[in-house]
Design an enzyme around this catalytic site. Structure first.
Site, PDB file in Angstrom:
ATOM      1  N   TYR A 196       0.857  -1.196   0.000  1.00  0.00           N
ATOM      2  CA  TYR A 196       0.000   0.000   0.000  1.00  0.00           C
ATOM      3  C   TYR A 196       0.882   1.230   0.000  1.00  0.00           C
ATOM      4  O   TYR A 196       1.789   1.346   0.831  1.00  0.00           O
ATOM      5  CB  TYR A 196      -0.899  -0.004   1.247  1.00  0.00           C
ATOM      6  CG  TYR A 196      -1.813   1.197   1.347  1.00  0.00           C
ATOM      7  CD1 TYR A 196      -2.918   1.333   0.514  1.00  0.00           C
ATOM      8  CD2 TYR A 196      -1.570   2.207   2.278  1.00  0.00           C
ATOM      9  CE1 TYR A 196      -3.757   2.428   0.596  1.00  0.00           C
ATOM     10  CE2 TYR A 196      -2.413   3.317   2.374  1.00  0.00           C
ATOM     11  CZ  TYR A 196      -3.496   3.415   1.532  1.00  0.00           C
ATOM     12  OH  TYR A 196      -4.328   4.511   1.623  1.00  0.00           O
ATOM     13  N   ASP A 226       9.515   3.689   0.239  1.00  0.00           N
ATOM     14  CA  ASP A 226       8.400   4.280   0.973  1.00  0.00           C
ATOM     15  C   ASP A 226       8.541   3.879   2.439  1.00  0.00           C
ATOM     16  O   ASP A 226       8.300   2.731   2.804  1.00  0.00           O
ATOM     17  CB  ASP A 226       7.088   3.763   0.374  1.00  0.00           C
ATOM     18  CG  ASP A 226       5.859   4.249   1.130  1.00  0.00           C
ATOM     19  OD1 ASP A 226       6.012   4.776   2.243  1.00  0.00           O
ATOM     20  OD2 ASP A 226       4.739   4.077   0.606  1.00  0.00           O
ATOM     21  N   LYS A 283       3.549  10.311   8.327  1.00  0.00           N
ATOM     22  CA  LYS A 283       3.051   9.830   9.629  1.00  0.00           C
ATOM     23  C   LYS A 283       3.838  10.369  10.830  1.00  0.00           C
ATOM     24  O   LYS A 283       3.592  11.473  11.267  1.00  0.00           O
ATOM     25  CB  LYS A 283       3.012   8.303   9.619  1.00  0.00           C
ATOM     26  CG  LYS A 283       2.042   7.764   8.538  1.00  0.00           C
ATOM     27  CD  LYS A 283       1.489   6.416   8.885  1.00  0.00           C
ATOM     28  CE  LYS A 283       0.723   5.799   7.728  1.00  0.00           C
ATOM     29  NZ  LYS A 283      -0.634   5.465   7.985  1.00  0.00           N
TER      30      LYS A 283
HETATM   31  C1  LIG Z   1       3.480   2.569   3.300  1.00  0.00           C
HETATM   32  C2  LIG Z   1       2.490   3.673   3.088  1.00  0.00           C
HETATM   33  N1  LIG Z   1       2.636   4.500   2.038  1.00  0.00           N
HETATM   34  C3  LIG Z   1       1.792   5.518   1.825  1.00  0.00           C
HETATM   35  C4  LIG Z   1       0.718   5.753   2.663  1.00  0.00           C
HETATM   36  C5  LIG Z   1      -0.198   6.914   2.408  1.00  0.00           C
HETATM   37  O1  LIG Z   1      -0.017   7.887   3.408  1.00  0.00           O
HETATM   38  P1  LIG Z   1      -1.192   8.904   3.761  1.00  0.00           P
HETATM   39  O2  LIG Z   1      -2.299   8.089   4.358  1.00  0.00           O
HETATM   40  O3  LIG Z   1      -0.581   9.887   4.721  1.00  0.00           O
HETATM   41  O4  LIG Z   1      -1.605   9.534   2.474  1.00  0.00           O
HETATM   42  C6  LIG Z   1       0.520   4.913   3.761  1.00  0.00           C
HETATM   43  C7  LIG Z   1      -0.617   5.122   4.666  1.00  0.00           C
HETATM   44  O5  LIG Z   1      -0.973   4.298   5.471  1.00  0.00           O
HETATM   45  C8  LIG Z   1       1.426   3.841   3.979  1.00  0.00           C
HETATM   46  O6  LIG Z   1       1.265   2.999   5.004  1.00  0.00           O
END
Ligand SMILES: Cc1ncc(COP(=O)(O)O)c(C=O)c1O
Length: 408
Positions: free
Chosen positions: A143, A229, A257
């Site tokens: 994700y 990421d 986060k």
């Molecule tokens: C690994 C990862 N990338 C991207 C995102 C997207 O971040 P946001 O919810 O702040 O848009 C998340 C959100 O949970 C995530 O866990």
């Protein structure tokens, strides 16, 4: 806290009709109705019915210090008092970037966004623009937020143009052959490989080191960017999980986060070279904005949250994570579930026949016994917790599993 109460739902509020399905955010979904929270402090939250819960959700791993940390809150309030946002830079962005650059040895520059999703979008665009290529290789399941180019999971792609999907190649975690095949087929059009080193959807289990090394080597050999990421995994190590866990220096690191102290944030980190196209003075540079990007509230609260998440705090929370994973796995195992993860993040899921329905059943059973999970089963710890809190969670989960068995 009493250990077992029946779920408390406030009377249906007619204003729920103003929200599709009754929810203001899709990932809040836990069924036709959900309890609503009113406040949180440390590792506890309180719902509208007055029930206290131990929060293992922490807004999907954002709240590394739990709720309303006094110094983080003070920083946010002070920033808001001085003006919550401006159409000009403030020193707050310098302070925050200085903190991030000091943590990750290979990083030289930071560009902010308002969410992890936005930061992933920006990183992908930097890679595409820098390489003049289109395709992205990413893992599935993984994700990376809700932007079109990174939504290739089956069922999640309605509304995403076919052309966008055609530019994404997905490979299973650990499948080196599939990565080779992707580069053999499209090597001169692959702009980037996008990796989460411990994908939550893959069970929060760290990727095999040899696989990561092979992907990194292949990407470099073909002139593609490596984007890591770390929106969740940045909390696993002081310099990020790519650096400290795998010895990687990717072209771009995406974080979010925990770096915002509970306020909206995302950021792309890189070297001067990999971030070059973001220089607004460049005639051929990338357009990047965001009305709330680098706002002083997120910057100041985030900086204080990071300061309190120093080397000692990271190590302590990872140690507590090891204890919690072991202790909660003991409980889960006797009911056919298991706990897997890394650092302070883990997933509680059925060992076999995993399904959203079964995880939701546990969510409600845990809620009934005073523990807040996430419906995906991915949960995390926060720094106010200690081993006594984990023992309390273990007892409550045990009771939750027993209730589930009684109901089935
Ligand atoms: C690994 C990862 N990338 C991207 C995102 C997207 O971040 P946001 O919810 O702040 O848009 C998340 C959100 O949970 C995530 O866990």
């Amino acid at each position: 806290m009493s250990s077992s109460q029946s779920p408390v739902l406030s009377p249906r509020d007619p204003r729920e009709l103003h929200l599709p399905g009754g929810y203001g955010r899709g990932t809040f979904y836990v069924g036709e109705r959900s309890p609503r929270l009113v406040r949180g402090s440390g590792f506890r939250v309180v719902d509208e019915g007055g029930r206290e819960l131990i929060d293992l959700n922490n807004n999907f791993t954002v709240l590394v210090h739990g709720h309303a940390h006094p110094h983080v809150t003070e920083a946010a309030v002070a920033a808001a008092r001085d003006g919550a946002c401006f159409g000009m830079p403030t020193a707050a962005e310098l302070d925050h970037a200085e903190e991030l650059v000091a943590r990750v040895p290979w990083v030289e520059q930071v560009r902010y966004a308002n969410s992890g999703t936005e930061a992933v979008m920006l990183a992908v665009r930097i890679a595409r623009a820098s390489t003049a290529r289109n395709r992205i290789v990413m893992l599935s399941p993984a994700y990376h937020g809700t932007a079109d180019p990174v939504l290739p999971a089956p069922g999640a792609v309605r509304g995403v143009p076919e052309g966008t999907l055609a530019d994404v190649v997905t490979v299973a975690p650990g499948d080196v052959d599939a990565v080779h095949a992707a580069f053999d087929a499209f090597g001169d059009d692959i702009a980037a490989v996008l990796l989460d080193l411990a994908p939550a959807l893959g069970g929060c289990v760290p990727l095999d080191e040899a696989f990561v090394r092979a992907v990194d080597d292949l990407a470099r050999a073909h002139g593609a960017f490596v984007i890591v990421d770390e929106i969740i995994s940045f909390r696993h190590a002081i310099a990020g999980y790519a650096h400290d866990g795998y010895g990687l220096a990717p072209d771009l690191l995406v974080v979010g986060k925990v770096i915002g102290g509970g306020f909206p944030i995302g950021a792309v980190l890189g070297t001067e070279k990999s971030m070059r196209l973001l220089d607004p003075a460049l005639p051929d540079g990338l357009q990047h904005g965001g009305t709330f990007t680098a706002n002083p509230v997120s910057m100041q609260a985030g900086k204080v949250a990071l300061e309190f998440y120093d080397h000692g705090a990271v190590e302590r929370l990872n140690g507590l994570g090891r204890f919690a994973r072991h202790r909660l796995d003991e409980v889960a195992r006797s009911f056919g579930w298991h706990v897997r993860g890394v650092g302070s993040v883990f997933r509680i899921a059925p060992a076999e026949n995993d399904s959203a329905e079964r995880r939701r059943a546990l969510w409600w059973a845990a809620y009934d016994h005073g523990v807040l999970l996430s419906a995906s089963g991915v949960v995390c710890l926060s720094t106010p917790m200690d081993e006594r809190v984990i023992e309390d969670v273990a007892d409550r989960l045990q009771a939750g599993f027993e209730t589930m068995e009684d109901r089935s």
